[in-house]
Design a protein around this motif. Structure first.
Motif, PDB file in Angstrom:
ATOM      1  N   VAL A  91      -2.083  -0.535  13.961  1.00 22.32           N
ATOM      2  CA  VAL A  91      -3.301   0.274  13.878  1.00 22.32           C
ATOM      3  C   VAL A  91      -3.068   1.494  12.989  1.00 22.32           C
ATOM      4  CG1 VAL A  91      -4.897   1.724  15.184  1.00 22.32           C
ATOM      5  CG2 VAL A  91      -4.222  -0.514  16.087  1.00 22.32           C
ATOM      6  N   TYR A  92      -1.972   2.217  13.206  1.00 19.94           N
ATOM      7  CA  TYR A  92      -1.657   3.380  12.375  1.00 19.94           C
ATOM      8  C   TYR A  92      -1.378   2.959  10.936  1.00 19.94           C
ATOM      9  CZ  TYR A  92      -1.432   6.882  16.106  1.00 19.94           C
ATOM     10  OH  TYR A  92      -1.755   7.757  17.102  1.00 19.94           O
ATOM     11  N   ALA A  93      -0.695   1.831  10.759  1.00 22.35           N
ATOM     12  CA  ALA A  93      -0.399   1.338   9.413  1.00 22.35           C
ATOM     13  C   ALA A  93      -1.679   1.008   8.661  1.00 22.35           C
ATOM     14  CB  ALA A  93       0.505   0.107   9.491  1.00 22.35           C
ATOM     15  N   ASN A  94      -2.625   0.384   9.342  1.00 23.65           N
ATOM     16  CA  ASN A  94      -3.889   0.017   8.705  1.00 23.65           C
ATOM     17  C   ASN A  94      -4.673   1.254   8.295  1.00 23.65           C
ATOM     18  OD1 ASN A  94      -5.835  -1.827   7.793  1.00 23.65           O
ATOM     19  ND2 ASN A  94      -6.965  -1.698   9.715  1.00 23.65           N
ATOM     20  N   ALA A  95      -4.764   2.234   9.194  1.00 22.88           N
ATOM     21  CA  ALA A  95      -5.503   3.460   8.894  1.00 22.88           C
ATOM     22  C   ALA A  95      -4.840   4.234   7.757  1.00 22.88           C
ATOM     23  CB  ALA A  95      -5.580   4.335  10.145  1.00 22.88           C
ATOM     24  N   THR A  96      -3.526   4.345   7.791  1.00 24.05           N
ATOM     25  CA  THR A  96      -2.797   5.080   6.757  1.00 24.05           C
ATOM     26  C   THR A  96      -2.930   4.400   5.407  1.00 24.05           C
ATOM     27  OG1 THR A  96      -1.212   5.878   8.416  1.00 24.05           O
ATOM     28  CG2 THR A  96      -0.528   5.979   6.107  1.00 24.05           C
ATOM     29  N   SER A  97      -2.819   3.078   5.386  1.00 25.48           N
ATOM     30  CA  SER A  97      -2.980   2.325   4.144  1.00 25.48           C
ATOM     31  C   SER A  97      -4.389   2.486   3.584  1.00 25.48           C
ATOM     32  CB  SER A  97      -2.679   0.839   4.393  1.00 25.48           C
ATOM     33  OG  SER A  97      -2.947   0.068   3.247  1.00 25.48           O
ATOM     34  N   ALA A  98      -5.383   2.474   4.455  1.00 24.30           N
ATOM     35  CA  ALA A  98      -6.769   2.609   4.004  1.00 24.30           C
ATOM     36  C   ALA A  98      -6.997   3.961   3.322  1.00 24.30           C
ATOM     37  CB  ALA A  98      -7.718   2.454   5.195  1.00 24.30           C
ATOM     38  N   VAL A  99      -6.466   5.036   3.926  1.00 26.10           N
ATOM     39  CA  VAL A  99      -6.614   6.366   3.335  1.00 26.10           C
ATOM     40  C   VAL A  99      -5.891   6.438   1.994  1.00 26.10           C
ATOM     41  CG1 VAL A  99      -6.017   8.805   3.616  1.00 26.10           C
ATOM     42  CG2 VAL A  99      -6.932   7.510   5.551  1.00 26.10           C
ATOM     43  N   ALA A 100      -4.698   5.849   1.930  1.00 23.93           N
ATOM     44  CA  ALA A 100      -3.893   5.934   0.716  1.00 23.93           C
ATOM     45  C   ALA A 100      -4.531   5.211  -0.462  1.00 23.93           C
ATOM     46  CB  ALA A 100      -2.503   5.348   0.987  1.00 23.93           C
ATOM     47  N   LEU A 101      -5.182   4.080  -0.200  1.00 18.85           N
ATOM     48  CA  LEU A 101      -5.708   3.258  -1.291  1.00 18.85           C
ATOM     49  C   LEU A 101      -7.189   3.488  -1.572  1.00 18.85           C
ATOM     50  CD1 LEU A 101      -3.919  -0.161  -0.596  1.00 18.85           C
ATOM     51  CD2 LEU A 101      -3.152   1.766  -1.998  1.00 18.85           C
ATOM     52  N   TRP A 102      -7.853   4.292  -0.745  1.00 18.96           N
ATOM     53  CA  TRP A 102      -9.294   4.506  -0.909  1.00 18.96           C
ATOM     54  C   TRP A 102      -9.691   5.056  -2.272  1.00 18.96           C
ATOM     55  CZ3 TRP A 102     -12.333   9.016  -1.414  1.00 18.96           C
ATOM     56  CH2 TRP A 102     -13.709   8.809  -1.276  1.00 18.96           C
ATOM     57  N   PRO A 103      -8.932   5.992  -2.875  1.00 17.30           N
ATOM     58  CA  PRO A 103      -9.349   6.517  -4.185  1.00 17.30           C
ATOM     59  C   PRO A 103      -9.539   5.437  -5.240  1.00 17.30           C
ATOM     60  CG  PRO A 103      -7.639   7.906  -3.248  1.00 17.30           C
ATOM     61  CD  PRO A 103      -7.723   6.688  -2.372  1.00 17.30           C
ATOM     62  N   GLY A 104      -8.899   4.279  -5.063  1.00 16.43           N
ATOM     63  CA  GLY A 104      -9.076   3.201  -6.026  1.00 16.43           C
ATOM     64  C   GLY A 104     -10.508   2.722  -6.103  1.00 16.43           C
ATOM     65  N   SER A 105     -11.216   2.694  -4.958  1.00 15.02           N
ATOM     66  CA  SER A 105     -12.622   2.288  -4.958  1.00 15.02           C
ATOM     67  C   SER A 105     -13.477   3.297  -5.724  1.00 15.02           C
ATOM     68  CB  SER A 105     -13.146   2.169  -3.515  1.00 15.02           C
ATOM     69  OG  SER A 105     -12.474   1.139  -2.824  1.00 15.02           O
ATOM     70  N   LEU A 106     -13.130   4.573  -5.591  1.00 16.20           N
ATOM     71  CA  LEU A 106     -13.854   5.609  -6.321  1.00 16.20           C
ATOM     72  C   LEU A 106     -13.675   5.421  -7.823  1.00 16.20           C
ATOM     73  CD1 LEU A 106     -15.508   8.220  -6.230  1.00 16.20           C
ATOM     74  CD2 LEU A 106     -13.349   9.483  -6.089  1.00 16.20           C
ATOM     75  N   GLY A 107     -12.435   5.165  -8.231  1.00 14.86           N
ATOM     76  CA  GLY A 107     -12.174   4.934  -9.645  1.00 14.86           C
ATOM     77  C   GLY A 107     -12.875   3.689 -10.161  1.00 14.86           C
ATOM     78  N   PRO A 129       1.595  -4.392   5.463  1.00 15.44           N
ATOM     79  CA  PRO A 129       2.785  -4.929   6.128  1.00 15.44           C
ATOM     80  C   PRO A 129       4.048  -4.119   5.863  1.00 15.44           C
ATOM     81  CG  PRO A 129       2.087  -6.375   4.342  1.00 15.44           C
ATOM     82  CD  PRO A 129       1.007  -5.368   4.525  1.00 15.44           C
ATOM     83  N   THR A 130       4.092  -3.428   4.717  1.00 19.61           N
ATOM     84  CA  THR A 130       5.252  -2.574   4.453  1.00 19.61           C
ATOM     85  C   THR A 130       5.312  -1.432   5.460  1.00 19.61           C
ATOM     86  OG1 THR A 130       5.265  -3.082   2.084  1.00 19.61           O
ATOM     87  CG2 THR A 130       6.363  -1.053   2.780  1.00 19.61           C
ATOM     88  N   LEU A 131       4.173  -0.810   5.740  1.00 22.19           N
ATOM     89  CA  LEU A 131       4.153   0.276   6.720  1.00 22.19           C
ATOM     90  C   LEU A 131       4.508  -0.230   8.121  1.00 22.19           C
ATOM     91  CD1 LEU A 131       1.009   2.269   5.516  1.00 22.19           C
ATOM     92  CD2 LEU A 131       3.400   3.029   5.456  1.00 22.19           C
ATOM     93  N   VAL A 132       4.063  -1.443   8.444  1.00 26.01           N
ATOM     94  CA  VAL A 132       4.454  -2.036   9.727  1.00 26.01           C
ATOM     95  C   VAL A 132       5.966  -2.243   9.756  1.00 26.01           C
ATOM     96  CG1 VAL A 132       4.253  -4.065  11.215  1.00 26.01           C
ATOM     97  CG2 VAL A 132       2.217  -3.124  10.114  1.00 26.01           C
ATOM     98  N   TRP A 133       6.498  -2.772   8.674  1.00 22.65           N
ATOM     99  CA  TRP A 133       7.938  -3.002   8.576  1.00 22.65           C
ATOM    100  C   TRP A 133       8.727  -1.692   8.683  1.00 22.65           C
ATOM    101  CZ3 TRP A 133      11.340  -1.819   4.318  1.00 22.65           C
ATOM    102  CH2 TRP A 133      12.619  -2.362   4.460  1.00 22.65           C
ATOM    103  N   LEU A 134       8.145  -0.597   8.170  1.00 21.63           N
ATOM    104  CA  LEU A 134       8.814   0.697   8.227  1.00 21.63           C
ATOM    105  C   LEU A 134       8.732   1.345   9.605  1.00 21.63           C
ATOM    106  CD1 LEU A 134       7.808   2.249   4.787  1.00 21.63           C
ATOM    107  CD2 LEU A 134      10.038   1.361   5.460  1.00 21.63           C
ATOM    108  N   GLY A 135       7.972   0.745  10.519  1.00 19.42           N
ATOM    109  CA  GLY A 135       7.980   1.239  11.884  1.00 19.42           C
ATOM    110  C   GLY A 135       6.667   1.729  12.440  1.00 19.42           C
ATOM    111  N   LEU A 136       5.606   1.767  11.621  1.00 18.92           N
ATOM    112  CA  LEU A 136       4.315   2.187  12.153  1.00 18.92           C
ATOM    113  C   LEU A 136       3.681   1.053  12.961  1.00 18.92           C
ATOM    114  CD1 LEU A 136       2.541   4.122   9.248  1.00 18.92           C
ATOM    115  CD2 LEU A 136       3.781   5.047  11.182  1.00 18.92           C
ATOM    116  N   SER A 137       2.908   1.421  13.972  1.00 16.57           N
ATOM    117  CA  SER A 137       2.149   0.403  14.690  1.00 16.57           C
ATOM    118  C   SER A 137       1.103  -0.166  13.746  1.00 16.57           C
ATOM    119  CB  SER A 137       1.462   1.009  15.914  1.00 16.57           C
ATOM    120  OG  SER A 137       0.380   1.831  15.513  1.00 16.57           O
TER     121      SER A 137
END
Length: 257
Positions: A46-62, A36-44
Motif C-alpha cells: 500500500v505504501y509502495a503504491n502510494a509513493t510510486s504514484a506520487v513520484a511518477l505523477w508529474p509525467g502525466s502533467l508533462g 515492485p522495486t519499492l516493495v522489494w526495498l521493504g515498503l508495504s
C-alpha cells in the motif's frame, strides 16, 4: 521505512525511477518497475503504491502539456470525462487505503503481470482504435462515462497500464484521432492520479523522502528518453518493460507464498 541502510535504498530507488521515467516517456509501464522495486526495498504494498504514484505523477502533467494542441482541437464533450476520472480516482484511492493490506498484497503481483500483458498487447490494441469512430451519440454519454469511471477506479487503486486502458476505451467510444486520444488520456490520468495522491497524502501513506527522490529521477529519465528516443525503438522499450514487469511480478508471488 526503507530500512537501516536507507541511503543505499534511496540510491536504488533513484536509479529505478530514472528507468521508470524513461519507460513512461517512450512506451509506458513505469509503475511496473517502480512499485515492485519499492516493495522489494521493504515498503508495504500500500505504501509502495502510494509513493510510486506520487513520484511518477508529474509525467502525466508533462504528457498533457505535450499534447496540448491536440487537446485544444478535440471535441469539448471529451473533456467531460475528466469528471468520472476524478470520481474514479478518488474511489480507487479509498479502496486501496481501506481494503485489508493482505488483500492488496495478494493481488499486487497479478496486477503487475496483468498490466505487463496490456503493454505487450498495446500495438494490437492501437491498430484497432477508431474502428467505431462515429459512435458518439448524446444518449451514450452516461454509459461511456461509466466505462471511464470503472477504468479510473482501477487507476486510483493501482494504476499500472491505466493509460493503455484509457486509450483503448477512447477508441472504442468513438475517438478516431490517436493523437487527440493520447492527449485526453493524459488529462484523465492527470485527474484520476492527482485526486488519488491527494488522498494518499491526507492519509499519510506516502514515504516522502523516497517519493521526492524518485520524482527527480523520473524527470531525469524523461529527459534522457527524449534524447535516446531515436535510438531505442518503442517496441524494444515496450518488451523491456514487459519482461521486467512479468519477472518482478513472479518474484513478488514467490516472496509472498
Amino acid at each position: 521505512m526503507l530500512g537501516w541502510h536507507s541511503a543505499v535504498h534511496l540510491g536504488i530507488a533513484f536509479g529505478v525511477a530514472i528507468v521508470a521515467g524513461a519507460m513512461n516517456a517512450i512506451a509506458g509501464g513505469g509503475t511496473n518497475i517502480s512499485f515492485p522495486t519499492l516493495v522489494w526495498l521493504g515498503l508495504s504494498p500500500v505504501y509502495a503504491n502510494a509513493t510510486s504514484a506520487v513520484a511518477l505523477w508529474p509525467g502525466s502533467l508533462g504528457g498533457a502539456w505535450g499534447f496540448r494542441r491536440e487537446i485544444q482541437r478535440s471535441d469539448r464533450r471529451w473533456l467531460w470525462y475528466a469528471v468520472p476520472s476524478l470520481a474514479g480516482g478518488a474511489i480507487g484511492a479509498y479502496l486501496l487505503v481501506h481494503t485489508p493490506s493482505t488483500f492488496f498484497r495478494s493481488m499486487a503481483p497479478y496486477l503487475v503481470i496483468g498490466s505487463s500483458a496490456l503493454i505487450a498487447l498495446e500495438p494490437v490494441i492501437s491498430r484497432h482504435l477508431g474502428n467505431d469512430a462515429h459512435r458518439r451519440s448524446i444518449g451514450r454519454i452516461v454509459l461511456d462515462g461509466a466505462i471511464v469511471l470503472v477504468i479510473a477506479v482501477y487507476g486510483g487503486y493501482f494504476g499500472a497500464g491505466v493509460g493503455i486502458l484509457l486509450l483503448t476505451a477512447l477508441g472504442l467510444l468513438g475517438l478516431d484521432d490517436i493523437h487527440q486520444a493520447n492527449g485526453l488520456k493524459n488529462i484523465y490520468s492527470l485527474a484520476l492520479k492527482g485526486v488519488a495522491i491527494i488522498y494518499f497524502i491526507v492519509e499519510g501513506i506516502v514515504v516522502w523522502y523516497a517519493a521526492l527522490t524518485m520524482a527527480v529521477g523520473a524527470i531525469i529519465g524523461g529527459y534522457i528518453a527524449a534524447a535516446l528516443g531515436r535510438r531505442v525503438s518503442p517496441t524494444t522499450m515496450r518488451w523491456i518493460v514487459v519482461v521486467i514487469g512479468v519477472g518482478m511480478g513472479i518474484a513478488m508471488i514467490v516472496r509472498i507464498s
